[in-house]
Scaffold this active site. Structure first.
Site, PDB file in Angstrom:
ATOM      1  N   MET A  52      38.394 138.425  -9.703  1.00 28.58           N
ATOM      2  CA  MET A  52      38.369 137.217 -10.520  1.00 28.58           C
ATOM      3  C   MET A  52      37.458 136.149  -9.922  1.00 28.58           C
ATOM      4  O   MET A  52      36.755 135.433 -10.649  1.00 28.58           O
ATOM      5  CB  MET A  52      39.805 136.692 -10.660  1.00 28.58           C
ATOM      6  CG  MET A  52      39.992 135.729 -11.784  1.00 28.58           C
ATOM      7  SD  MET A  52      39.141 136.214 -13.286  1.00 28.58           S
ATOM      8  CE  MET A  52      40.374 135.903 -14.469  1.00 28.58           C
ATOM      9  N   CYS A  53      37.435 136.054  -8.563  1.00 28.25           N
ATOM     10  CA  CYS A  53      36.613 134.997  -7.952  1.00 28.25           C
ATOM     11  C   CYS A  53      35.135 135.210  -8.258  1.00 28.25           C
ATOM     12  O   CYS A  53      34.385 134.274  -8.503  1.00 28.25           O
ATOM     13  CB  CYS A  53      36.870 134.926  -6.449  1.00 28.25           C
ATOM     14  SG  CYS A  53      36.581 136.482  -5.615  1.00 28.25           S
ATOM     15  N   THR A  54      34.734 136.497  -8.288  1.00 27.50           N
ATOM     16  CA  THR A  54      33.341 136.816  -8.608  1.00 27.50           C
ATOM     17  C   THR A  54      33.036 136.420 -10.039  1.00 27.50           C
ATOM     18  O   THR A  54      32.021 135.783 -10.332  1.00 27.50           O
ATOM     19  CB  THR A  54      33.095 138.328  -8.438  1.00 27.50           C
ATOM     20  OG1 THR A  54      33.469 138.703  -7.127  1.00 27.50           O
ATOM     21  CG2 THR A  54      31.646 138.678  -8.673  1.00 27.50           C
TER      22      THR A  54
END
Ligand SMILES: [Zn+2]
Length: 462
Positions: A235-237
């Protein structure tokens, strides 16, 4: 000469010739003609540097392939078409094929037994008709069914089963079925109860072929950790440092769509709706521009949203060839079978290698060792359910848990029937202790990944 009648004349001539050959030198109505099986005989009727050490060249082996050996092919799609063609041309004549799908126009580029006129018809039927018409003497029996429609007596009739499936659940079910056919005498496996499973799989430019002797070599569930659950981008990417066009599409699909609700409140993204895809494509394109990422196209957008992995005809051909060769080796005993897992990859250049996948000592499918479930008495049933679905070696889909309590079978949780789900849902929040489960309690778990219930033994830790 460009004569319109020419092909027809030629065909008739070949037919006459074939008929004559069959009468003169062949095996009567089996449609054989002189020299028909010379390519196969070369492998069966003479020794060679690569033959099995125990192999005795014999003219009878061919008879077994042609007349007796019964093969089941699961799947009549990309791999299945290749498999059926290869098996039929290798001399196998008693072939059954199971497939639950009908033909879609998008199949036609690689599923070469199908024609535009066949769109909408069952794959199994059309594939069987094609092979039966094209290859004299071959008898493919189609089953427009799910594999789950058949029981043990159906599967027991085959010498070898070859799978060309695109679903891991179906593969595991098939694996479980063959394991359930094994019989043990005083704890010793009866070899005559083993039906070899040759399994092929492809995904884009990658593929694998494996030989499984149920109860003897690594089964599908032994190596389940090799099939990781669906890969999702972190998700952070997606949210803050996209690098690939796919990241931009995922951003729009997962974050922007629910926020903007572009087609009205609560309207979910439908991968088959061109307007939805167009909207996602536009937003993803904008996001890609912000990060100087190129390559976001409508097609890619649709591929990511629908999680389409492009099918590659040549990968199917390679894997099906490997699988058919293994069927031939197994049926003829002329060569040492693959031991036992072949990997093929031509994403960048091309490489292939083989390794021996090992049996898992406590495999839930093939080990006959009761599975331990370790939980503190204060654990909730929900945690057990999560363990069954998330553990890499189990990866169950919708497990139904039952226990025998005070001599009665009690369903603790069952997801697949709405009324029972509703009735048993409160159990999920109860602790094992509250449910009356004690140390050593057996739990029977049923799941779509296996035809048999898996027994677990509850170990309560304090
Ligand atoms: Zn196993």
């Amino acid at each position: 000469m460009a004569d319109a009648e020419e092909p027809e004349k030629k065909r008739r001539k070949i037919e006459e010739l074939t008929e004559k050959m069959a009468v003169d030198g062949g095996h009567g109505d089996s449609g054989d003609w002189d020299g028909r099986w010379n390519h196969v005989k070369k492998f069966l009727e003479r020794p060679g540097p690569f033959t099995h050490p125990d192999f005795e060249p014999s003219i009878e082996s061919l008879g077994f392939l042609l007349e007796t050996c019964k093969i089941l092919a699961i799947g009549a799609g990309g791999l299945g078409c290749e498999l059926l063609k290869n098996l039929a041309l290798s001399g196998f004549r008693h072939i059954h094929v199971v497939d639950m799908d009908t033909i879609d126009i998008s199949n036609l580029n690689r599923q070469f037994l199908f024609r535009p006129k066949d769109v909408g018809r069952p794959k199994a039927d059309v594939a069987a008709d094609f092979v039966n018409n094209r290859i004299p003497g071959c008898k493919v029996v189609p089953h427009f069914n799910k594999i789950q429609d058949f029981d043990e007596s159906f599967y027991r009739q085959f010498h070898i089963i070859v799978c060309g499936l695109d679903s891991i659940i179906a593969r595991r079910w098939m694996n479980g079925m063959l394991i359930s056919l094994l019989s043990y005498k005083d704890g010793v496996l009866d070899p005559s109860s083993i039906i070899p499973l040759i399994d092929g799989g492809t995904e884009g430019f990658k593929g694998n072929a494996r030989v499984i002797l149920p109860g003897m070599t690594a089964c599908i569930d032994c190596t389940l950790a090799l099939y990781p659950p669906q890969i999702n981008f972190p998700m952070c990417t997606i949210a803050s440092m996209p690098r690939l066009p796919e990241h931009c599409v995922e951003y729009v699909r997962m974050l922007q769509w629910p926020k903007d609700e572009p087609f009205g409140e609560g309207v979910g993204l439908d991968g088959d709706n061109p307007e939805h895809i167009q909207w996602v494509f536009q937003r993803a394109h904008e996001r890609a521009a912000d990060y100087s990422i190129t390559g976001v196209t409508y097609r890619l957008t649709q591929g990511v949203v629908k999680r389409i992995i492009p099918a590659v005809a040549s990968t199917n051909a390679v894997i099906a060839a490997a699988c058919s060769t293994e069927v031939f080796k197994m049926a003829s005993s002329a060569y040492i079978p693959l031991n036992n897992y072949l990997v093929f990859n031509d994403v960048d250049g091309l490489y292939t290698y083989t390794f021996e996948a090992e049996r898992k000592e406590n495999c839930s499918a093939c080990s006959q060792v009761p599975q331990d479930l370790q939980f503190p008495p204060s654990a909730k049933l929900q945690e057990v359910l999560e363990y069954l679905t998330e553990n890499a070696s189990l990866q169950m889909k919708s497990p139904a848990i039952t226990a025998t309590l005070e001599g009665k079978n009690k369903t603790l949780y069952l997801q697949t029937v709405a009324s029972i789900e509703e009735r048993t849902r409160p159990n999920l929040c109860k602790t094992l202790k509250e449910l009356g489960l004690s140390d050593g309690q057996e739990l029977a778990v049923a799941d779509i990944t296996t035809p048999q219930t898996v027994l677990f033994k509850l170990k309560l830790t304090s």
